[in-house]
Design a protein around this motif. Structure first.
Motif, PDB file in Angstrom:
ATOM      1  N   VAL A   1      61.200  52.422  21.275  1.00  0.00           N
ATOM      2  CA  VAL A   1      59.788  52.737  21.456  1.00  0.00           C
ATOM      3  C   VAL A   1      59.113  52.478  20.109  1.00  0.00           C
ATOM      4  N   ILE A   2      58.121  51.567  20.104  1.00  0.00           N
ATOM      5  CA  ILE A   2      57.454  51.230  18.843  1.00  0.00           C
ATOM      6  C   ILE A   2      56.001  51.708  18.811  1.00  0.00           C
ATOM      7  N   LYS A   3      55.504  52.192  19.948  1.00  0.00           N
ATOM      8  CA  LYS A   3      54.124  52.659  20.000  1.00  0.00           C
ATOM      9  C   LYS A   3      53.957  53.575  21.207  1.00  0.00           C
ATOM     10  N   ALA A   4      53.131  54.593  21.043  1.00  0.00           N
ATOM     11  CA  ALA A   4      52.787  55.476  22.156  1.00  0.00           C
ATOM     12  C   ALA A   4      51.318  55.838  22.023  1.00  0.00           C
ATOM     13  N   ASP A   5      50.587  55.744  23.113  1.00  0.00           N
ATOM     14  CA  ASP A   5      49.183  56.128  23.119  1.00  0.00           C
ATOM     15  C   ASP A   5      48.787  56.481  24.544  1.00  0.00           C
ATOM     16  N   TYR A   6      47.511  56.744  24.745  1.00  0.00           N
ATOM     17  CA  TYR A   6      47.021  57.106  26.065  1.00  0.00           C
ATOM     18  C   TYR A   6      46.075  56.023  26.555  1.00  0.00           C
ATOM     19  N   SER A   7      46.248  55.599  27.803  1.00  0.00           N
ATOM     20  CA  SER A   7      45.396  54.587  28.407  1.00  0.00           C
ATOM     21  C   SER A   7      44.386  55.257  29.333  1.00  0.00           C
ATOM     22  N   LEU A   8      43.122  55.148  28.984  1.00  0.00           N
ATOM     23  CA  LEU A   8      42.082  55.685  29.856  1.00  0.00           C
ATOM     24  C   LEU A   8      42.026  54.932  31.175  1.00  0.00           C
ATOM     25  N   ARG A   9      42.269  53.619  31.121  1.00  0.00           N
ATOM     26  CA  ARG A   9      42.219  52.806  32.341  1.00  0.00           C
ATOM     27  C   ARG A   9      43.245  53.277  33.370  1.00  0.00           C
ATOM     28  N   TYR A  10      44.480  53.531  32.898  1.00  0.00           N
ATOM     29  CA  TYR A  10      45.555  53.910  33.820  1.00  0.00           C
ATOM     30  C   TYR A  10      45.768  55.421  33.882  1.00  0.00           C
ATOM     31  N   GLU A  11      44.998  56.171  33.068  1.00  0.00           N
ATOM     32  CA  GLU A  11      45.102  57.623  33.043  1.00  0.00           C
ATOM     33  C   GLU A  11      46.540  58.082  32.901  1.00  0.00           C
ATOM     34  N   ASP A  12      47.214  57.504  31.918  1.00  0.00           N
ATOM     35  CA  ASP A  12      48.618  57.824  31.674  1.00  0.00           C
ATOM     36  C   ASP A  12      48.939  57.462  30.233  1.00  0.00           C
ATOM     37  N   TYR A  13      50.002  58.053  29.754  1.00  0.00           N
ATOM     38  CA  TYR A  13      50.512  57.653  28.449  1.00  0.00           C
ATOM     39  C   TYR A  13      51.131  56.280  28.580  1.00  0.00           C
ATOM     40  N   ARG A  14      51.001  55.490  27.516  1.00  0.00           N
ATOM     41  CA  ARG A  14      51.579  54.150  27.500  1.00  0.00           C
ATOM     42  C   ARG A  14      52.628  54.125  26.395  1.00  0.00           C
ATOM     43  N   LEU A  15      53.813  53.647  26.737  1.00  0.00           N
ATOM     44  CA  LEU A  15      54.872  53.444  25.757  1.00  0.00           C
ATOM     45  C   LEU A  15      55.092  51.957  25.577  1.00  0.00           C
ATOM     46  N   ARG A  16      55.174  51.512  24.337  1.00  0.00           N
ATOM     47  CA  ARG A  16      55.493  50.112  24.055  1.00  0.00           C
ATOM     48  C   ARG A  16      56.938  50.050  23.591  1.00  0.00           C
ATOM     49  N   PHE A  17      57.697  49.226  24.296  1.00  0.00           N
ATOM     50  CA  PHE A  17      59.108  49.020  23.975  1.00  0.00           C
ATOM     51  C   PHE A  17      59.302  47.653  23.346  1.00  0.00           C
ATOM     52  N   GLU A  18      60.308  47.548  22.482  1.00  0.00           N
ATOM     53  CA  GLU A  18      60.638  46.267  21.856  1.00  0.00           C
ATOM     54  C   GLU A  18      62.142  46.159  21.671  1.00  0.00           C
ATOM     55  N   GLN A  19      62.637  44.934  21.795  1.00  0.00           N
ATOM     56  CA  GLN A  19      64.040  44.655  21.534  1.00  0.00           C
ATOM     57  C   GLN A  19      64.150  43.297  20.882  1.00  0.00           C
ATOM     58  N   SER A  20      65.068  43.185  19.936  1.00  0.00           N
ATOM     59  CA  SER A  20      65.332  41.908  19.280  1.00  0.00           C
ATOM     60  C   SER A  20      66.033  40.971  20.254  1.00  0.00           C
TER      61      SER A  20
END
Length: 163
Positions: A140-159
């Motif tokens: 998990v490289i980022k977490a925030d809240y999306s007003l559009r989707y009314e949910d928390y958004r997690l950004r995942f990354e892998q090499s």
């Protein structure tokens, strides 16, 4: 016209599914197929904001000639490939199809020279993608809240490289 005539083989990815899965790359001429799947899976006609993306790639998963899932990705930045959206129809969930589509998109990104694979998910709306990402070793490289989707958004990354 056979919508699978542009077939790319992803045998390694296909082999992990628990059903006879074939994964094919489709072009913008098959956008109606993607839209139909998106409506069936998410009950939403909105797929992604624009298809005018560098290195756009759309994959469809097929079982016995029936389209059962899709995955869409594109260039995020010079070294990263972004998985923008994907899903599997309800009848075919829990059979490894989402994982197979993820592997196929990651393999395609790797073969195109990308070093990182990135995706966002909304854990309260789609908990399976959160579990899948953690299970596959994504960070998990980022977490925030999306007003559009009314949910928390997690950004995942892998090499995508060996190092």
């Amino acid at each position: 016209m056979d919508v699978r005539s542009n077939r790319s083989t992803y045998e390694d990815a296909e082999a992990i599914a628990e059903c006879p899965l074939t994964i094919t790359e489709v072009g913008l001429n098959q956008l109606d197929l993607i839209r139909d799947l998106n409506v069936e899976i998410f009950d939403d006609e909105h797929i992604i904001n624009t298809f005018e993306r560098d290195d756009l790639l759309m994959l469809v998963g097929w079982v016995d000639g029936t389209a059962v899932g899709f995955k869409i990705g594109y260039q995020f930045d010079v070294s990263g490939f972004y998985s923008a959206k994907g899903g599997v129809t309800e009848e075919y969930r829990r059979q490894g199809i989402a994982r197979a589509l993820l592997y196929a998109l990651m393999d395609a990104a790797r073969s195109r020279g990308y070093e990182r694979f990135i995706y966002d998910t909304f854990p309260n709306k789609h908990p399976g993608m959160t579990v899948l990402g953690l299970d596959e070793g994504f960070r998990v490289i980022k977490a925030d809240y999306s007003l559009r989707y009314e949910d928390y958004r997690l950004r995942f990354e892998q090499s995508l490289t060996d190092d």
